[in-house]
Design an enzyme around this catalytic site. Structure first.
Site, short mmCIF file in Angstrom:
data_model
loop_
_atom_site.label_atom_id
_atom_site.label_comp_id
_atom_site.label_asym_id
_atom_site.label_seq_id
_atom_site.Cartn_x
_atom_site.Cartn_y
_atom_site.Cartn_z
N HIS A 196 8.95 -13.03 -20.84
CA HIS A 196 8.22 -13.38 -21.61
C HIS A 196 7.31 -14.58 -21.62
O HIS A 196 6.42 -15.00 -21.30
CB HIS A 196 8.52 -13.41 -23.09
N CYS A 492 -4.83 2.86 0.41
CA CYS A 492 -5.08 2.19 -1.29
C CYS A 492 -3.87 2.12 -1.22
O CYS A 492 -3.22 2.12 -2.46
CB CYS A 492 -5.45 3.81 -1.95
C1 PEP Z 1 1.24 4.52 -1.71
O1 PEP Z 1 2.11 5.37 -1.55
O2 PEP Z 1 0.82 3.38 -0.83
C2 PEP Z 1 0.55 4.83 -2.62
C3 PEP Z 1 -1.27 4.30 -2.99
O3 PEP Z 1 1.25 5.91 -3.69
P1 PEP Z 1 2.24 5.59 -4.67
O4 PEP Z 1 1.90 4.37 -4.99
O5 PEP Z 1 1.03 6.13 -6.06
O6 PEP Z 1 3.37 5.96 -4.39
#
Ligand code: PEP
Ligand code: MG
Length: 560
Positions: A196, A492
């Site tokens: 919290h 990503c």
């Molecule tokens: C990763 O592995 O960097 C990725 C973007 O996929 P996830 O975090 O969903 O495994």
């Protein structure tokens, strides 16, 4: 009231889990003492037990109604947690346990303490989110005890200068009433990122670090510098350095708030700065930022609670919501990354001793491609007439997997790509690029598999750090492979959310960065302050290092 004089403590740096970013400096305040749970085992005379019971009932009622009243004048998460605590004070199970103890001859105070410990043991055993509720339970106990003995309500002092609150953990009733103008930072020695304290700190925007080791050794009144992004607290910092750090943070915060995109370096080299999302609602939140599109839509997160596979029509409606949030922009949809830490019941994972190295992601399609085929049909249906999304597969390890996936995606008129998360795929990026139109590096898994270190393990966090030179080396060769055939290579994973590392990635030749919506502006704003040449020189310097600390230092010296 607390004293605002600074107490001399030796300079040292404490570490914890970062929760809310921000850099602040000020004196430490600590919550007022709580009533110690009574250890007395006096047996109450049967004639007086009714009186104890009455006192207990009135005490819990008074505490509950006070918490309810505070919930009514608060808003958002603060109101919710206060209401939840009020409900805890009237929980039939807890009340029943205490009343049973009173009937057996315990005093109201002893019964309150003992019944609470029964529930604490139960919550702790359940673990996870339930274990994090233990602080709330003990807070209710302390309030009832104070009520029973006529002591003032326990809680946070009201400082007379902007101060930083240190505590073992904070109960919602404490945090919900905080004035962010006077309590400018928060640190606790217990609590996780979903406690919290963390929830309220996020809502109020108060820089916060939890699970800090050594916090209880810092005296009230000590001067500290708290960095909520790094999870770092400097006790007795150099005063000038502390003011400089606070000013520097303010400057970055202002720059971030002012960034409106599109993603580019100071000399105009374009880099897509995109958002990672998990559903339509997340995509709409991302659309409120300056993100240039979606770089990773984690589709499996839409279906974690499903027993059966969602129909093509149902999936298509969900995907359409995400596409609609960015009608004219790039949207990268990832096919289901089921398995390991994200099992999907309808994908029927076999029982495996080592699921992170098992049948997950694209590997599920090797046994039966039905789920993948239907998902691609759903993505194509969602895109019909509105856009042409890019579609990528997770956990690719061979060129053959990429080839078969790309054929299915092209058949449906979509743009195929794959994630680079397995070292084998990074090493064979050129062969994989023979089949797909783009790559996206998932640094979370790439770090896990390169370093042979479970990404979920807190003990191995240093090994799974995306600044590990071995991980960056695989990433760099992937970027070079993409550039050689003029195909985009994005990142990503979490690495793309770190503004400094993002610049290094651009220096390696990465063409897009995709991060949580909350991190997008920070990345875009930082990128706008450096030139492509600076990024390249930083990437070269980082490539010469042998550990994450030296890599960060090398990057900082060229990019900060
Ligand atoms: C990763 O592995 O960097 C990725 C973007 O996929 P996830 O975090 O969903 O495994
Ligand atoms: Mg991954």
């Amino acid at each position: 009231m607390t004293k605002s004089t600074l107490i001399g403590s030796p300079r040292r740096v404490l570490h914890g889990t970062p929760v809310v970013p921000g850099v602040v400096a000020g004196p430490v305040i600590v919550p007022g003492p709580r009533v110690a749970p009574p250890l007395d085992d006096t047996v109450i005379d049967p004639a007086d037990r009714d009186r104890e019971l009455q006192a207990f009932r009135e005490g819990t009622k008074a505490v509950a109604s006070r918490l309810q009243a505070r919930a009514a004048v608060s808003s958002g998460a603060a109101s919710e947690v206060l209401a939840a605590n009020a409900a805890m004070a009237t929980d039939r199970g807890w009340l029943g346990a205490a009343e049973k103890l009173i009937a057996a001859g315990n005093s109201a105070t002893a019964a309150t303490a003992a019944a609470t410990e029964q529930f604490v043991a139960m919550f702790t055993k359940l673990g996870g989110l339930m274990a994090e509720r233990v602080t709330d339970l003990r807070d209710v106990r302390d309030r009832v005890l104070a009520e029973l003995i006529g002591a003032p309500e326990p809680g946070v002092p009201e400082p007379d200068v902007p101060s930083i609150l240190f505590a073992e953990d904070l109960a919602p009733a404490d945090t919900a009433g905080l004035d962010p103008a006077m309590v400018i930072g928060l640190a606790t020695s217990l609590g996780g990122p979903t406690s919290h304290t963390a929830i309220i700190a996020r809502q109020l925007g108060i820089p916060c670090v939890v699970a800090v080791t050594g916090l209880d050794e810092v005296a009230a009144g000590s001067s500290v510098l708290l960095d909520g992004a790094e999870g770092e607290i400097t006790v007795s910092p150099d005063a000038a350095a502390a003011s400089e750090a606070v000013a520097q943070y303010r400057l970055i915060a202002e720059r971030t708030a002012a960034w409106t995109g599109p993603g580019a370096t100071a000399d105009g080299h374009r880099v897509d700065v995109l958002a990672n999302v998990q559903d339509g609602a997340g995509a709409r939140v991302a659309a409120e930022t300056s993100a240039g599109g979606i770089g990773l839509f984690r589709t499996e997160l839409c279906f974690l609670d499903r027993e059966t596979e969602p129909t093509v029509a149902e999936q298509s409606a969900i995907y359409r919501e995400v596409l609609d949030a960015f009608p004219d922009a790039k949207v990268v949809v990832r096919t289901l990354d089921a398995g390991s830490d994200k099992p999907l019941r309808f994908a029927e994972h076999p029982h495996e001793a080592n699921p992170a190295l098992g049948v997950r992601g694209i590997r599920i399609a090797a046994r039966d491609s039905g789920i993948l085929d239907r998902q691609l049909d759903a993505i194509a249906a969602a895109a019909e007439g509105v856009s042409r999304p890019w579609v990528m597969a997770p956990m690719i390890s061979t060129a053959a997997e990429a080839e078969s996936f790309a054929a299915k995606v092209r058949e449906r008129g979509l743009v195929p790509g794959v994630m680079i998360e397995v070292p084998a795929a990074a090493l064979l990026a050129e062969r994989i690029l023979d089949h797909v139109d783009f790559l996206s590096v998932g640094t979370n898994d790439l770090a896990q598999y390169t370093m042979a270190a479970d990404r979920m393990s807190a003990d191995l966090a240093e090994l799974t750090d995306p600044w590990q030179p071995a991980v960056l080396s695989l990433l760099a060769r992937t970027a070079v492979a993409g550039a050689a055939v003029n195909k985009p290579v994005g990142v990503c994973g979490e690495a793309a959310a770190d503004p400094l590392l993002a610049c290094v990635l651009v220096g390696f030749g990465i063409t897009s960065l995709s991060a949580a919506a909350s991190a997008v502006a920070g990345v875009g704003a930082k990128l706008a302050t450096v030139t492509l040449d600076q990024c390249r020189r930083a990437a070269d310097a980082v490539s010469q290092t042998a550990d994450p600390m030296s890599a960060r230092a090398a990057a900082r010296s060229l990019l900060d």
